[in-house]
Design an enzyme around this catalytic site. Sequence first.
Site, PDB file in Angstrom:
ATOM      1  CG  HIS A  12      78.493   7.466  47.946  1.00 25.17           C
ATOM      2  ND1 HIS A  12      78.888   6.392  48.697  1.00 25.17           N
ATOM      3  CD2 HIS A  12      77.209   7.212  47.591  1.00 25.17           C
ATOM      4  CE1 HIS A  12      77.897   5.532  48.790  1.00 25.17           C
ATOM      5  NE2 HIS A  12      76.865   6.009  48.120  1.00 25.17           N
ATOM      6  CG  HIS A  59      76.083   2.082  44.753  1.00 23.67           C
ATOM      7  ND1 HIS A  59      77.325   2.557  45.088  1.00 23.67           N
ATOM      8  CD2 HIS A  59      75.201   2.674  45.613  1.00 23.67           C
ATOM      9  CE1 HIS A  59      77.208   3.411  46.106  1.00 23.67           C
ATOM     10  NE2 HIS A  59      75.941   3.493  46.435  1.00 23.67           N
ATOM     11  CG  HIS A 193      70.183   7.620  51.059  1.00 24.55           C
ATOM     12  ND1 HIS A 193      71.156   7.239  51.935  1.00 24.55           N
ATOM     13  CD2 HIS A 193      70.580   7.134  49.852  1.00 24.55           C
ATOM     14  CE1 HIS A 193      72.106   6.559  51.293  1.00 24.55           C
ATOM     15  NE2 HIS A 193      71.773   6.462  50.029  1.00 24.55           N
ATOM     16  CD  GLU A 240      74.966   4.331  50.495  1.00 25.71           C
ATOM     17  OE1 GLU A 240      74.791   3.832  49.376  1.00 25.71           O
ATOM     18  OE2 GLU A 240      75.039   5.565  50.686  1.00 25.71           O
TER      19      GLU A 240
HETATM   20  C1  DHB Z   1      71.543   8.770  45.945  1.00 24.21           C
HETATM   21  C2  DHB Z   1      72.303   8.469  47.080  1.00 24.21           C
HETATM   22  C3  DHB Z   1      73.196   7.396  47.046  1.00 24.21           C
HETATM   23  O1  DHB Z   1      73.958   7.033  48.117  1.00 24.21           O
HETATM   24  C4  DHB Z   1      73.353   6.640  45.897  1.00 24.21           C
HETATM   25  O2  DHB Z   1      74.249   5.635  45.893  1.00 24.21           O
HETATM   26  C5  DHB Z   1      72.594   6.927  44.773  1.00 24.21           C
HETATM   27  C6  DHB Z   1      71.678   7.997  44.801  1.00 24.21           C
HETATM   28  C7  DHB Z   1      70.578   9.919  45.950  1.00 24.21           C
HETATM   29  O3  DHB Z   1      70.334  10.542  46.993  1.00 24.21           O
HETATM   30  O4  DHB Z   1      70.067  10.254  44.867  1.00 24.21           O
HETATM   31 FE    FE Z   2      75.000   5.073  47.720  1.00 25.85          FE
END
Ligand code: DHB
Ligand code: FE
Length: 280
Positions: A12, A59, A193, A240
């Site tokens: 997302h 978030h 991530h 996540e």
């Molecule tokens: C990114 C990924 C995310 O899940 C998020 O909430 C905000 C940023 C990213 O990869 O930049």
């Molecule tokens: Fe996210």
Amino acid sequence: MAKIIGGLTTSHIPAVGNAIANEMYDDPYWKPFFDGYPPIREWLGDHKPDVAILIYNDHGLAFFLDQMPTFAIGAAHEYRNEDEGWGIPVVPPYPGDAKMSWHIIEQMVEDEFDVTSCQELPVDHGFTVPMQLFWPDRGPDMPRTIPVSANTVQHPIPTLKRALDFGKSLRQAILSYPEDINVVILGTGGLSHQLDGERAGFINKEFDQMCMEKIVSDPEALTKISRHELVRQAGAQGTEFLMWLMMRGALSKEVNLISSNYHIPISNTGAGTMVMECVD
Ligand code: DHB
Ligand code: FE
């Protein structure tokens, strides 16, 4: 009675909101990512779900670190988006299904999942980016939505077993809804991530691909992973993945994998997209 037709997953990432706003579908950076979506839209066009239960993590728009429900369910007639500061356009509100929301909340609390009910819930990129990816034209086939937010941000976060169990309880709540409607479940976020700290930019392709395989064939095996191990293997925001397990718990034990796409990196994230169809 309500029927669960299948589950979808998608990352997302906010940057996707910008790429959509700028129609960068054929841009070399974005094309391998966007190419994962037409098969899913085709499947949605064939099945036309009436309701989408969209599992995401807020978030910091609706909840902040001072007040953080572990599991929250929207019970509103519509869900509006707000500017989070990512520089992506604010999108129009999405229709809810408050009657079905209250049924789910009542059944899940009866089942001893003490969820937070939200009669007002502003939705962030975790909700809006998946909706834009799956129903880009917001046409008459766009389903009513029920947002479900899980805390993957402030520890202690739920265990992976709790996430799968949440999905199983959600499944029973949906299947006991007396209206003849088709329901699709969305698990958003991930895959690996980490946005800050020493490991910023960390992506783990092998772990992501193992998760994408096991979530189809043996989701119970994934519940053996501890939360610390999940952070170690998937990065601080790779937590996540809990939303994917919540979605999977709501599907039938066996599922048919209809479509799957994985691409790295998109922004800072391993981007995974899947459709799993329920067999019962
Ligand atoms: C990114 C990924 C995310 O899940 C998020 O909430 C905000 C940023 C990213 O990869 O930049
Ligand atoms: Fe996210």
